[in-house]
Design a protein around this motif. Structure first.
Motif, mmCIF file in Angstrom:
data_model
loop_
_atom_site.group_PDB
_atom_site.id
_atom_site.type_symbol
_atom_site.label_atom_id
_atom_site.label_comp_id
_atom_site.label_asym_id
_atom_site.label_seq_id
_atom_site.Cartn_x
_atom_site.Cartn_y
_atom_site.Cartn_z
ATOM 1 N N TYR A 151 37.629 18.094 108.247
ATOM 2 C CA TYR A 151 36.545 17.103 108.263
ATOM 3 C C TYR A 151 35.990 16.939 109.669
ATOM 4 O O TYR A 151 36.731 16.948 110.648
ATOM 5 C CB TYR A 151 37.068 15.769 107.716
ATOM 6 C CG TYR A 151 37.450 15.891 106.262
ATOM 7 C CD1 TYR A 151 36.488 15.771 105.271
ATOM 8 C CD2 TYR A 151 38.761 16.195 105.889
ATOM 9 C CE1 TYR A 151 36.822 15.922 103.936
ATOM 10 C CE2 TYR A 151 39.104 16.351 104.553
ATOM 11 C CZ TYR A 151 38.129 16.218 103.584
ATOM 12 O OH TYR A 151 38.455 16.404 102.263
ATOM 13 N N HIS A 152 34.667 16.765 109.723
ATOM 14 C CA HIS A 152 33.929 16.711 110.985
ATOM 15 C C HIS A 152 33.103 15.439 111.009
ATOM 16 O O HIS A 152 32.345 15.172 110.067
ATOM 17 C CB HIS A 152 33.020 17.946 111.051
ATOM 18 C CG HIS A 152 32.064 17.963 112.204
ATOM 19 N ND1 HIS A 152 32.303 18.678 113.359
ATOM 20 C CD2 HIS A 152 30.840 17.389 112.366
ATOM 21 C CE1 HIS A 152 31.263 18.545 114.176
ATOM 22 N NE2 HIS A 152 30.381 17.766 113.617
ATOM 23 N N LEU A 187 40.993 16.947 111.603
ATOM 24 C CA LEU A 187 39.916 16.018 111.924
ATOM 25 C C LEU A 187 39.259 16.455 113.227
ATOM 26 O O LEU A 187 39.879 16.398 114.289
ATOM 27 C CB LEU A 187 40.465 14.590 112.056
ATOM 28 C CG LEU A 187 39.434 13.495 112.363
ATOM 29 C CD1 LEU A 187 38.404 13.374 111.249
ATOM 30 C CD2 LEU A 187 40.138 12.156 112.583
ATOM 31 N N GLU A 188 38.013 16.897 113.121
ATOM 32 C CA GLU A 188 37.258 17.322 114.296
ATOM 33 C C GLU A 188 36.195 16.278 114.606
ATOM 34 O O GLU A 188 35.507 15.796 113.710
ATOM 35 C CB GLU A 188 36.588 18.676 114.034
ATOM 36 C CG GLU A 188 35.767 19.179 115.209
ATOM 37 C CD GLU A 188 35.100 20.512 114.937
ATOM 38 O OE1 GLU A 188 35.725 21.551 115.217
ATOM 39 O OE2 GLU A 188 33.955 20.519 114.433
ATOM 40 N N CYS A 189 36.065 15.963 115.876
ATOM 41 C CA CYS A 189 35.084 14.967 116.311
ATOM 42 C C CYS A 189 34.060 15.627 117.218
ATOM 43 O O CYS A 189 34.426 16.347 118.155
ATOM 44 C CB CYS A 189 35.777 13.819 117.039
ATOM 45 S SG CYS A 189 34.736 12.365 117.258
ATOM 46 N N CYS A 190 32.784 15.395 116.923
ATOM 47 C CA CYS A 190 31.695 15.942 117.719
ATOM 48 C C CYS A 190 31.376 14.976 118.859
ATOM 49 O O CYS A 190 31.096 13.796 118.616
ATOM 50 C CB CYS A 190 30.468 16.151 116.842
ATOM 51 S SG CYS A 190 29.107 16.938 117.695
ATOM 52 N N VAL A 191 31.409 15.469 120.093
ATOM 53 C CA VAL A 191 31.222 14.601 121.261
ATOM 54 C C VAL A 191 30.254 15.246 122.239
ATOM 55 O O VAL A 191 30.122 16.471 122.299
ATOM 56 C CB VAL A 191 32.570 14.324 121.972
ATOM 57 C CG1 VAL A 191 33.553 13.660 121.014
ATOM 58 C CG2 VAL A 191 33.169 15.590 122.549
ATOM 59 N N ASP A 192 29.575 14.398 123.010
ATOM 60 C CA ASP A 192 28.671 14.920 124.038
ATOM 61 C C ASP A 192 28.853 14.221 125.380
ATOM 62 O O ASP A 192 27.935 14.162 126.195
ATOM 63 C CB ASP A 192 27.212 14.848 123.576
ATOM 64 C CG ASP A 192 26.739 13.434 123.283
ATOM 65 O OD1 ASP A 192 27.542 12.482 123.403
ATOM 66 O OD2 ASP A 192 25.553 13.274 122.936
ATOM 67 N N SER A 193 30.065 13.707 125.605
ATOM 68 C CA SER A 193 30.387 13.089 126.891
ATOM 69 C C SER A 193 31.898 13.083 127.062
ATOM 70 O O SER A 193 32.659 13.180 126.080
ATOM 71 C CB SER A 193 29.857 11.652 126.975
ATOM 72 O OG SER A 193 30.561 10.806 126.071
ATOM 73 N N GLU A 235 37.792 3.405 117.159
ATOM 74 C CA GLU A 235 38.316 2.783 115.940
ATOM 75 C C GLU A 235 37.863 3.522 114.682
ATOM 76 O O GLU A 235 38.627 3.656 113.718
ATOM 77 C CB GLU A 235 37.905 1.318 115.861
ATOM 78 C CG GLU A 235 38.395 0.581 114.618
ATOM 79 C CD GLU A 235 39.896 0.732 114.361
ATOM 80 O OE1 GLU A 235 40.280 0.740 113.171
ATOM 81 O OE2 GLU A 235 40.681 0.829 115.324
ATOM 82 N N ILE A 236 36.627 4.031 114.671
ATOM 83 C CA ILE A 236 36.166 4.802 113.505
ATOM 84 C C ILE A 236 36.985 6.080 113.373
ATOM 85 O O ILE A 236 37.396 6.465 112.271
ATOM 86 C CB ILE A 236 34.668 5.126 113.624
ATOM 87 C CG1 ILE A 236 33.835 3.846 113.576
ATOM 88 C CG2 ILE A 236 34.231 6.067 112.488
ATOM 89 C CD1 ILE A 236 32.348 4.064 113.796
ATOM 90 N N VAL A 237 37.253 6.744 114.491
ATOM 91 C CA VAL A 237 38.099 7.938 114.456
ATOM 92 C C VAL A 237 39.492 7.580 113.950
ATOM 93 O O VAL A 237 40.072 8.296 113.117
ATOM 94 C CB VAL A 237 38.181 8.596 115.845
ATOM 95 C CG1 VAL A 237 39.076 9.829 115.799
ATOM 96 C CG2 VAL A 237 36.801 8.976 116.356
ATOM 97 N N ALA A 238 40.026 6.468 114.426
ATOM 98 C CA ALA A 238 41.357 6.035 113.998
ATOM 99 C C ALA A 238 41.394 5.724 112.511
ATOM 100 O O ALA A 238 42.375 6.037 111.817
ATOM 101 C CB ALA A 238 41.796 4.813 114.803
ATOM 102 N N GLN A 239 40.327 5.124 111.999
ATOM 103 C CA GLN A 239 40.247 4.863 110.557
ATOM 104 C C GLN A 239 40.260 6.166 109.769
ATOM 105 O O GLN A 239 40.939 6.286 108.744
ATOM 106 C CB GLN A 239 38.987 4.068 110.241
ATOM 107 C CG GLN A 239 39.001 2.634 110.708
ATOM 108 C CD GLN A 239 37.656 1.964 110.512
ATOM 109 O OE1 GLN A 239 36.811 2.414 109.738
ATOM 110 N NE2 GLN A 239 37.438 0.873 111.233
ATOM 111 N N GLY A 280 42.815 9.789 117.430
ATOM 112 C CA GLY A 280 43.641 10.676 116.623
ATOM 113 C C GLY A 280 42.958 11.941 116.140
ATOM 114 O O GLY A 280 43.455 12.601 115.211
ATOM 115 N N ALA A 281 41.846 12.330 116.767
ATOM 116 C CA ALA A 281 41.201 13.591 116.408
ATOM 117 C C ALA A 281 42.118 14.760 116.749
ATOM 118 O O ALA A 281 42.934 14.684 117.678
ATOM 119 C CB ALA A 281 39.868 13.739 117.137
ATOM 120 N N ASP A 282 41.984 15.847 115.989
ATOM 121 C CA ASP A 282 42.763 17.051 116.246
ATOM 122 C C ASP A 282 42.034 18.034 117.153
ATOM 123 O O ASP A 282 42.674 18.834 117.840
ATOM 124 C CB ASP A 282 43.064 17.778 114.924
ATOM 125 C CG ASP A 282 43.902 16.943 113.986
ATOM 126 O OD1 ASP A 282 45.019 16.562 114.378
ATOM 127 O OD2 ASP A 282 43.437 16.664 112.863
#
Length: 259
Positions: A201-202, A6-12, A238-242, A23-25
């Motif tokens: 998944y991203h 699980l990859e999360c795109c962040v800008d901060s 919470e969305i990431v955790a879901q 829980g993102a990897d």
């Protein structure tokens, strides 16, 4: 047990920390996510690394828009690869096209050379290339680790059929990992896990937050008037955790059923 990423795109920094708590990897770090993402500053990367232990792949894109880069823009890209490699990035997220919609092999080969031991993701330049199957084979030859794609559609659900084909090609050739993104949600993760063999998944998992400003000068936009200057996009923990729970559930179900 199936291993899902699980990859999360962040800008901060705030979004990076929320993604980690959820829980993102892995993180994809960028600036200007509302514009599809551009290269972040080195100071941003340093702060994310200082406060978050997740691996970071850095999006390198000198401007918004297409992926046909001028000589000056390509010089910027080369320097950014060097800077983030020296700064300790786990990987970079890049993509260059030629004017006819093909992968610009000369530019990509140069960036791959500069990347050295860093992992490389081919970003959604892939989604606007002319021939995705040829581009996949070229990405494999280049040594690219991952391809982030929506299946050449505006959202991953619309591109589901091509994503299935690409995932099958990955299995057959041992090529770059297909990572599904663009409009990915926890609910859609369940669909993908059950209808495809995709394991990466991203998502950005963004929510709109109100600024802490009390005094507000309305009607003075600082750029495109797409949202209020007093709104902030941040990752929703919470969305990431879901999403994490959905992936863990699918992994558990596959283990129990022997798939």
């Amino acid at each position: 047990m199936q291993q899902y990423l699980l990859e999360c795109c962040v800008d901060s920094v705030e979004s990076a920390l929320a993604a980690a708590r959820g829980g993102a990897d892995r993180l994809e770090l960028c600036a200007s996510l509302i514009l599809g993402g551009t290269s972040p500053g080195l100071a941003m990367f340093e702060q994310v690394r200082a406060h978050c232990s997740l691996p970071v792949r850095v999006l390198l894109r000198p401007r918004f828009g297409d992926f046909l880069y001028s000589d000056y823009e390509f010089l910027i890209l080369q320097r950014e690869v060097e800077q983030f490699r020296s700064a300790g990035a786990e990987g970079i997220v890049i993509g260059c096209l030629d004017r006819d919609g093909g992968i610009d092999l000369a530019q990509m080969e140069r960036l791959m050379e500069l990347a050295g031991s860093m992992k490389v993701t081919l970003h959604r330049a892939f989604d606007v290339c002319k021939d995705p199957m040829q581009a996949y084979k070229q990405a494999k030859a280049l040594g690219i680790d991952t391809i982030l794609t929506s299946g050449q559609k505006s959202s991953c659900m619309e591109g589901l059929e091509l994503l299935k084909e690409l995932s099958a090609l990955q299995r057959q050739t041992g090529g770059p990992q297909i990572m599904a993104g663009a409009g990915m949600t926890p609910e859609r993760i369940t669909v993908f896990c059950r209808e495809t063999d995709i394991t990466a998944y991203h998502l950005s998992a963004k929510k709109l937050m109100d600024s802490g400003m009390r005094y507000r000068k309305e009607g003075v936009p600082m750029g495109f008037s797409v949202m209020s200057e007093y709104s902030i996009l941040r990752t929703d923990e919470e969305i990431v955790a879901q999403a994490r729970r959905k992936l863990d559930l699918e992994s558990s179900l596959q283990t129990r059923t022997g798939h």
